[in-house]
Enzyme design. Sequence first.
Site, short mmCIF file in Angstrom:
data_model
loop_
_atom_site.label_atom_id
_atom_site.label_comp_id
_atom_site.label_asym_id
_atom_site.label_seq_id
_atom_site.Cartn_x
_atom_site.Cartn_y
_atom_site.Cartn_z
N ASP A 50 0.87 -1.17 0.00
CA ASP A 50 0.00 0.00 0.00
C ASP A 50 0.91 1.23 0.00
O ASP A 50 2.14 1.12 0.15
CB ASP A 50 -0.96 -0.02 1.20
C1 BGC Z 1 -5.12 3.12 0.06
C2 BGC Z 1 -5.19 2.08 -1.04
C3 BGC Z 1 -5.04 2.74 -2.38
C4 BGC Z 1 -3.75 3.52 -2.41
C5 BGC Z 1 -3.49 4.20 -3.74
C6 BGC Z 1 -3.92 4.02 -0.09
O1 BGC Z 1 -3.96 5.07 0.80
O2 BGC Z 1 -5.11 2.47 1.31
O3 BGC Z 1 -6.41 1.39 -0.95
O4 BGC Z 1 -5.08 1.78 -3.39
O5 BGC Z 1 -3.80 4.52 -1.40
O6 BGC Z 1 -4.46 5.13 -4.01
#
Ligand code: BGC
Length: 749
Positions: A271
């Site tokens: 993530d």
């Molecule tokens: C979120 C993810 C997301 C990523 C990119 C993160 O803060 O937890 O679910 O895919 O950002 O946008």
Amino acid sequence: MTNKEYIAYKNSNLTVEERTNDLLNRMSIKDKLAQLTQVWGLEQMVNIGMPHPEDMAAHGVGSMLYVSNPEDKNKYQRIAMENTSLGIPLLYGTDVVHGYRTAFPLPLAMACSWDPDLLEKVQRVAAKEARADGIHWTFYPNADIARDARWGRVGETMGEDPYLSSKMVAAEVKGFQGDDLSSEEAIAACLKHFVGYGACVGGRDYEQVNLSESELRNIYYVPFAAGIDQGVETVMTAYMDLNNEPLTASQHQLKNVLRDELGFDRLLVTDAGTIGNLITQGNAKDGLDATEKAIKATVNMDMGSYQYLQNLPKLLEQGKIGMEQLDEAVRPILRTKFKLGLFENPYCELGKSEALAKDPVSHSLARKAAQDSIVLLKNEKEILPLKDSTLGKVAVIGRYANSQIDCGAATVVGVPAFVVTPLEGLKERLGEKRVLYAPGPTSERTITNFISQFIADFGLETPESQTWEEQTAAIEEAIRISEQSDIIIAFLGENADMSGEATSRSELSLPGRQQELLEKLKETGKPVILVLIGGRPLAVTWAQDHVDAILMAWQPGREGGRAIADILFGDVNPSAHLAMTFPRSVGQCPLYYATTQTHQPVESQPQPFSRYWNELSSPLYPFGYGLSYSNFVYSNLRLSKKTIAIGENLTVSVDVTNTSARDGREVVQLYLHQRWGSDTRPSRELKGFKKVMIPSGKTDTVTFSIGSQELKYYSTAKQCYVQDAAAFELWVGSDSTADLKAEFEVTEQ
Ligand code: BGC
């Protein structure tokens, strides 16, 4: 004849494996390290010290996220293709969650359709529109289980139940990826967030998670396993600590479980920033330590922390990781790029996605998706469907009635999707003159953060804040309008920035002065229909007791306004059922149906035994619940056998009769309870469902098969998966409180 060198990896007639091996052999260490990195593609991030995407493309990084402008995508791609030694294309990723240009209903709403085929079609459209704009990879579906309505991200999930989530998540993977990732209608999907994110303590986003082996194996891994079986191309690690171990550093969860047990051998991405976060989380000593932990846990790609880029060279130098390990980390990334056909088609065609978004077939699908995901929660004295001919003036109250953003326009970073609002939908249906509108008071987050900014950046109508006096005046205006009307349709709920990431809530009431507004609307004596807009279950207990009808419309997407009118006026018979329990009050959270019976069952006779002295234990609306304008009667529940041996199957059949004058669709649900065994099992667990259309006056016989697949589970006592010889209860009906019951026994083989 040119005497150009033959370059095997550029030959699309070779297999993905042959091309990957050839390319890997030609790559320098620097090339390999760069491929393991995904960088932020927003130029404005240069202002906060991030490297410029152009420089990163020239460096040969593997991937970029959040590049929203297709021209920029082509620009950076050209640099990667033409100005790097091997011309390895960039992989562009972003969160395509509920549509790209065509906004579909929020995921939790789609889960309420209980229709995997519909969801597959929806994500196919999203994939097509996104791919046309040069997006190759969505960070979706969210395979997290959501059991606490306070958690901000419940709306991104398929709800609380592992069985329903599995079916829906698998359908999403199929929809995004199709059979051929190189097709111009496909993008790579990403199951996230491995694993347990939805169980954050207190429903507080990012907070730690503590889950037993039994919960992980019987509940939280299950939708991931389904997505992996469906062939998902990528998986994302979760941010948080699970049982005191951050997921991105967890060799146990990533290597032993995800890779070795669940069989995922493709691209594993972190993530956002999680490798760097390992230091903040108090797990890694420094960047070097964090990098070593992540690579040893089999993470392929670093999303935006730049730690791999900075620290992997040193780890190689120190011999802490070897060349073979580096190659194994790079390999899945190259494979994904070959499968996507990026070496052959790296660029996108400008304007193609906008053109696709005009396709009326996609709009009809968006309308159907909204119709099928709006849940009818209450319908006192069958006030709905409204009878157009006898209806005079309609007061439409509440700002969500006229807000694109709150009805689901924010589907993807930087690309606001168009939405037909409920006000427009109702005006189309009734004509301008019969609809009176008052927005009522605004509600706002009391504490803002980057999500509020993200929503504001869409530039769609977010209202100015109001003083107390302005709000009072707005309430008075709403009442004045209502008094001139024959019926009130109130659109209340939550703003778009009140659910989502970093958006947990400590209450589940209607925010701001909406409750006061609703009570005043009721005092007018006119019939009140409440349409809830928002991204999470709300504890609308007062409304359940006082208003005439309630619809949960969620964030219904592009055609939501029309779909709401279709349902209110009966052009469409509602058929959605809740994928998540609605609590009576926030104090009940987390609240979900599949709990164990305990020594003092809530359902005790002669009186239910409430866990609270001030509140019933039961929910406001149970999992699986949803009304229809038809009436379905269940009867004749029968089993092919009363006893089966372990490993054998039995068939369950039930007759469902539509006793009403309207054709309708019903979600027939089957729940099981194992009465004793190695472990105590939940008092009910969903183990089958079918959505069927039953014409008025007709009976449909619905069948299910029960066997080891449905009966085995992970036992804490035995520390392995078991199927017990035991007695079982089984219910079939239209929600998780169904009372038509049968029993059977499973014996030793
Ligand atoms: C979120 C993810 C997301 C990523 C990119 C993160 O803060 O937890 O679910 O895919 O950002 O946008």
